[in-house]
Every structure is written in structure tokens, then in C-alpha cells.
Design a protein around this motif. Structure first.
Motif, PDB file in Angstrom:
ATOM      1  N   SER A 135       0.805  -1.231   0.000  1.00 50.76           N
ATOM      2  CA  SER A 135       0.000   0.000   0.000  1.00 50.76           C
ATOM      3  C   SER A 135       0.835   1.277   0.000  1.00 50.76           C
ATOM      4  O   SER A 135       0.408   2.314  -0.503  1.00 50.76           O
ATOM      5  CB  SER A 135      -0.953   0.005   1.200  1.00 50.76           C
ATOM      6  OG  SER A 135      -0.229  -0.106   2.417  1.00 50.76           O
ATOM      7  N   ARG A 152       3.211   4.611   1.356  1.00 54.82           N
ATOM      8  CA  ARG A 152       3.010   5.728   2.275  1.00 54.82           C
ATOM      9  C   ARG A 152       1.612   6.316   2.141  1.00 54.82           C
ATOM     10  O   ARG A 152       0.923   6.104   1.151  1.00 54.82           O
ATOM     11  CB  ARG A 152       4.050   6.819   2.006  1.00 54.82           C
ATOM     12  CG  ARG A 152       3.778   7.611   0.732  1.00 54.82           C
ATOM     13  CD  ARG A 152       4.757   8.750   0.541  1.00 54.82           C
ATOM     14  NE  ARG A 152       6.033   8.260   0.044  1.00 54.82           N
ATOM     15  CZ  ARG A 152       7.073   9.054  -0.247  1.00 54.82           C
ATOM     16  NH1 ARG A 152       6.972  10.355  -0.045  1.00 54.82           N
ATOM     17  NH2 ARG A 152       8.181   8.557  -0.728  1.00 54.82           N
ATOM     18  N   MET A 153       1.205   7.088   3.139  1.00 54.99           N
ATOM     19  CA  MET A 153      -0.097   7.743   3.136  1.00 54.99           C
ATOM     20  C   MET A 153       0.065   9.201   2.718  1.00 54.99           C
ATOM     21  O   MET A 153       0.969   9.905   3.180  1.00 54.99           O
ATOM     22  CB  MET A 153      -0.740   7.665   4.518  1.00 54.99           C
ATOM     23  CG  MET A 153      -0.932   6.249   5.046  1.00 54.99           C
ATOM     24  SD  MET A 153      -2.139   5.284   4.104  1.00 54.99           S
ATOM     25  CE  MET A 153      -3.679   5.979   4.708  1.00 54.99           C
ATOM     26  N   THR A 189      -7.768   6.850   5.695  1.00 55.75           N
ATOM     27  CA  THR A 189      -7.936   7.195   7.106  1.00 55.75           C
ATOM     28  C   THR A 189      -8.599   8.554   7.300  1.00 55.75           C
ATOM     29  O   THR A 189      -8.480   9.458   6.472  1.00 55.75           O
ATOM     30  CB  THR A 189      -6.587   7.199   7.850  1.00 55.75           C
ATOM     31  OG1 THR A 189      -5.709   8.160   7.234  1.00 55.75           O
ATOM     32  CG2 THR A 189      -5.948   5.831   7.836  1.00 55.75           C
ATOM     33  N   CYS A 244      -6.316  10.820   4.635  1.00 54.93           N
ATOM     34  CA  CYS A 244      -5.133  10.304   3.948  1.00 54.93           C
ATOM     35  C   CYS A 244      -5.498   9.040   3.165  1.00 54.93           C
ATOM     36  O   CYS A 244      -6.390   8.283   3.558  1.00 54.93           O
ATOM     37  CB  CYS A 244      -4.024   9.959   4.950  1.00 54.93           C
ATOM     38  SG  CYS A 244      -3.332  11.391   5.817  1.00 54.93           S
ATOM     39  N   HIS A 245      -4.795   8.821   2.055  1.00 46.36           N
ATOM     40  CA  HIS A 245      -4.980   7.594   1.266  1.00 46.36           C
ATOM     41  C   HIS A 245      -3.632   6.979   0.953  1.00 46.36           C
ATOM     42  O   HIS A 245      -2.599   7.652   0.926  1.00 46.36           O
ATOM     43  CB  HIS A 245      -5.746   7.883  -0.031  1.00 46.36           C
ATOM     44  CG  HIS A 245      -4.937   8.551  -1.097  1.00 46.36           C
ATOM     45  ND1 HIS A 245      -4.010   7.886  -1.879  1.00 46.36           N
ATOM     46  CD2 HIS A 245      -4.914   9.843  -1.524  1.00 46.36           C
ATOM     47  CE1 HIS A 245      -3.453   8.730  -2.733  1.00 46.36           C
ATOM     48  NE2 HIS A 245      -3.972   9.930  -2.541  1.00 46.36           N
ATOM     49  N   ALA A 246      -3.631   5.665   0.709  1.00 46.53           N
ATOM     50  CA  ALA A 246      -2.404   4.949   0.349  1.00 46.53           C
ATOM     51  C   ALA A 246      -1.943   5.381  -1.035  1.00 46.53           C
ATOM     52  O   ALA A 246      -2.732   5.467  -1.978  1.00 46.53           O
ATOM     53  CB  ALA A 246      -2.661   3.445   0.387  1.00 46.53           C
ATOM     54  N   HIS A 247      -0.647   5.603  -1.163  1.00 47.74           N
ATOM     55  CA  HIS A 247      -0.111   6.149  -2.407  1.00 47.74           C
ATOM     56  C   HIS A 247       0.172   5.097  -3.467  1.00 47.74           C
ATOM     57  O   HIS A 247       0.042   5.351  -4.672  1.00 47.74           O
ATOM     58  CB  HIS A 247       1.182   6.910  -2.101  1.00 47.74           C
ATOM     59  CG  HIS A 247       1.906   7.407  -3.310  1.00 47.74           C
ATOM     60  ND1 HIS A 247       3.096   6.867  -3.756  1.00 47.74           N
ATOM     61  CD2 HIS A 247       1.595   8.392  -4.195  1.00 47.74           C
ATOM     62  CE1 HIS A 247       3.487   7.498  -4.849  1.00 47.74           C
ATOM     63  NE2 HIS A 247       2.607   8.426  -5.143  1.00 47.74           N
ATOM     64  N   ARG A 257      -2.000  12.984   2.158  1.00 49.82           N
ATOM     65  CA  ARG A 257      -3.200  13.741   2.534  1.00 49.82           C
ATOM     66  C   ARG A 257      -3.997  14.126   1.296  1.00 49.82           C
ATOM     67  O   ARG A 257      -3.424  14.481   0.256  1.00 49.82           O
ATOM     68  CB  ARG A 257      -2.816  14.993   3.320  1.00 49.82           C
ATOM     69  CG  ARG A 257      -2.202  14.678   4.666  1.00 49.82           C
ATOM     70  CD  ARG A 257      -1.821  15.929   5.445  1.00 49.82           C
ATOM     71  NE  ARG A 257      -2.979  16.761   5.773  1.00 49.82           N
ATOM     72  CZ  ARG A 257      -2.953  17.722   6.703  1.00 49.82           C
ATOM     73  NH1 ARG A 257      -1.831  17.972   7.376  1.00 49.82           N
ATOM     74  NH2 ARG A 257      -4.021  18.437   6.943  1.00 49.82           N
TER      75      ARG A 257
END
Length: 338
Positions: A135, A137-138, A270, A284-287, A140
Motif C-alpha cells: 500500500s 506511504r499515506m 484514514t 489520507c490515502h495509500a499512495h 493527505r
């Protein structure tokens, strides 16, 4: 094989406790056969347009020879069963002869059809763990967005009073995902470009984009579920998440079928509430995966802003509509089927 020696033909085949990769099978036979039968021959194949009588011939190779056990007999691991797939099964009973290992056999039973089930929670948990491993890094973000053709938004305005209604999830992704063709919702994206912090300028779905503030869909009253992890013969992978307001019909559907994620601590999407008065929540979302967010409730166009994207090509090859999962990918497949 030797000629049949008075063994009764198995009758009343019963299939029970069907999962995505196993089942139990039982049948009736003459009482005098129960004590002397030493082996079962079980033949199984996909239903796909085959001759339902093909098992009723002595020269058909049996795929499973099993020692006789009390019925119902559990069948698991003998075939690589696929979820949500129709199969045909037929049975013979046999007595193994002491000399030469030959058999006395019965006739084939009638062919019985059955369909395997969806992924169970344990299988989805395996998929989730695989997805978590890639997944990344997260990042924003501040909005969910949905791209469509102009005709779609025109229809929503003129025929639906501006209200986008949930539609049945198609069969894209993993064949065994419990939401395929069963759960209704509206797909949104949230991935942003790392260098700009904005959504990409291109989309395979259309040139018009509805942008909705993230808090409209993702907030403390929303439940978040993991539904799928897959790829389409490409290097990048997709994760399908379900957003359902707590207590809604969608939430009730997902609660017993999908792993629920903690809104503030999961590897994909998240929500962090404001830490001080006057602050805004953080989303935030998975990059490193492409998130497909399936929102289970109607949504009015007035809750967002409609914009035209500036990309000059539509990347139709990246559309996931009814897309088939790559069954050979070691990153996103588990051992129970595709």
C-alpha cells in the motif's frame, strides 16, 4: 477395471457445506454395499457447456480416488476450485480386488450441479494482508471524485432530480469478492498525484468530474470495509473499499461479510479527527495502490462541484468495468481461487 459386480448405483447425491474451495458430498447406496465398498470415485468439472452425461462412461478418467469413509465426505484440496463457479459432480463406488489392484465398480451416479461460494472472512483477511504489504506511504487528500461522461450527469439532473443512485457492483476484480453483483453503491476515487497533490488530469471514465469534500463520505458516522485487492495484468494494483453509513443497509450487508477497518488506523484510507478547536480533520490515502471507494448511499450533485478535466486522452485501457483479475499475479492472489 473389472466388470461391475452387483454394486448398486449411488443415488440421491447431496452437496452441503459449500465454500469457495470445498464441499461435502453424500449419497445413498444399498445397505449390503455399505460394508463392502472400499473406495469412492468422484469426478468433477466446470459446468461450462459440457455434456451432462459424459461421466456415465467407464473410460472417463476419475480425478479423485478416495478410500471409503463415513458420509458425508469432505472434499477440499483435491481440486483447485474457483469461487462462484458452477460445477458438475458424479460418483461411483468400488471394491478393490486383492489381486492386481483392480476394482469392481458401480455405474456412475446421476450428475449433480452446484455452485461454490464467495470468499469467506478468512480469505478476505489474507487478501487484506497482501494489499497492506504494497500500500505504501499515506498522502493527505481533501476530496473524493467521480468521473463520467456528460450524458451521465445530464441524466442524473433531468431524470433523477440531481440524485445519484447506487448501482449494483459489477464482477470486476476477484471472482470471489462478496460484493460482486450483490451490493449497490457509487464508485469514487481519491488518489492524488504525488507531485501536485491534485487528482490526475486523465480518466478512463469521462471528461466531467464531480468533486465531493472528503468529509461528506468519510466521517465518524461512516463504517469502512475492505472488499478486494486485484490487478489487471499491469504493475499497479487496485484496492476496493466500501464506505457505508453506520446502521445503513450497506453497513448491515458488509458487517458479516467483509473485514472492517479502523477509520483512523488502517493502511488504505484514514480519517483523523481535529486535535484542537478550529482545526480540520485530516484525510489520507495509500499512495502505492489505486483505491476504488464504493459508497453505498445516494448522493446529490449539490454536495459536490462539477468540473471538466484538462486531459486530452481518456486511457480506456485503465477502466476497471467488469475487468478480470490476473490469475497469475503472485502479489494479489491467494491459494483458494481467483
Amino acid at each position: 477395471m473389472a466388470d461391475m459386480d452387483c454394486l448398486s448405483t449411488p443415488q440421491n447425491i447431496q452437496i452441503s457445506e459449500v465454500t469457495c474451495d470445498s464441499f461435502r458430498i453424500a449419497w445413498e447406496m444399498a445397505p449390503e454395499d455399505t460394508a463392502r465398498v472400499t473406495h469412492y470415485f468422484i469426478d468433477l468439472s466446470r459446468k461450462e457447456g459440457g455434456d451432462p452425461n459424459r461421466f456415465k462412461h467407464r473410460d472417463v478418467p476419475t480425478k479423485l480416488v478416495a478410500k471409503a469413509v463415513p458420509l458425508p465426505m469432505a472434499v477440499r484440496g483435491h481440486w483447485f476450485l474457483s469461487p462462484r463457479t458452477e460445477y458438475c459432480v458424479a460418483v461411483q463406488t468400488a471394491i478393490r480386488l486383492p489381486e492386481g489392484g483392480d476394482y469392481h465398480i458401480s455405474d456412475w451416479s446421476q450428475v449433480v450441479e452446484f455452485c461454490t461460494g464467495d470468499y469467506a472472512m478468512e480469505h478476505l483477511q489474507q487478501l487484506l494482508e497482501k494489499a497492506q504489504g504494497v500500500s505504501g506511504r499515506m498522502l493527505r487528500f481533501s476530496m473524493f471524485y467521480r468521473n463520467q461522461q456528460p450524458d451521465y450527469f445530464h441524466y442524473v439532473r433531468t431524470a433523477c432530480g440531481g440524485l445519484m443512485h447506487p448501482a449494483l457492483k459489477d464482477n470486476s476484480g476477484s471472482h470471489g469478492s462478496p460484493i460482486n453483483s450483490t451490493l449497490q453503491g457509487i464508485f469514487f476515487s481519491c488518489n492524488i498525484e504525488f507531485d501536485t497533490g491534485l487528482p490526475p488530469n486523465d480518466s478512463p471514465y469521462g471528461p466531467l468530474r464531480l468533486q465531493v469534500p472528503a468529509g461528506c463520505l468519510l466521517n465518524p458516522t461512516t463504517c469502512l470495509y475492505f472488499a478486494d485487492f486485484y490487478c489487471m495484468y499491469t504493475a499497479y494494483h487496485y484496492v476496493i473499499l466500501v464506505l457505508a453509513p453506520a446502521g445503513s443497509e450497506g453497513d448491515n450487508f458488509c458487517r458479516s461479510r467483509l473485514p472492517q477497518l479502523d477509520l483512523s488506523a488502517n493502511p488504505f484510507l484514514t480519517y483523523t479527527p481535529p486535535q484542537r478547536e478550529g482545526e480540520e480533520p485530516v484525510f489520507c490515502h495509500a499512495h502505492d495502490v489505486i483505491l476504488e471507494v464504493f459508497f453505498t448511499e445516494p448522493l446529490h450533485l449539490e454536495q459536490g462541484t462539477l468540473v471538466e478535466i484538462s486531459g486530452h486522452h481518456q486511457l480506456m485501457s485503465q477502466s476497471t468495468a467488469n475487468a478480470k483479475k490476473d490469475p497469475s499475479c503472485k502479489i494479489c492472489n491467494i491459494s483458494v481461487g481467483r
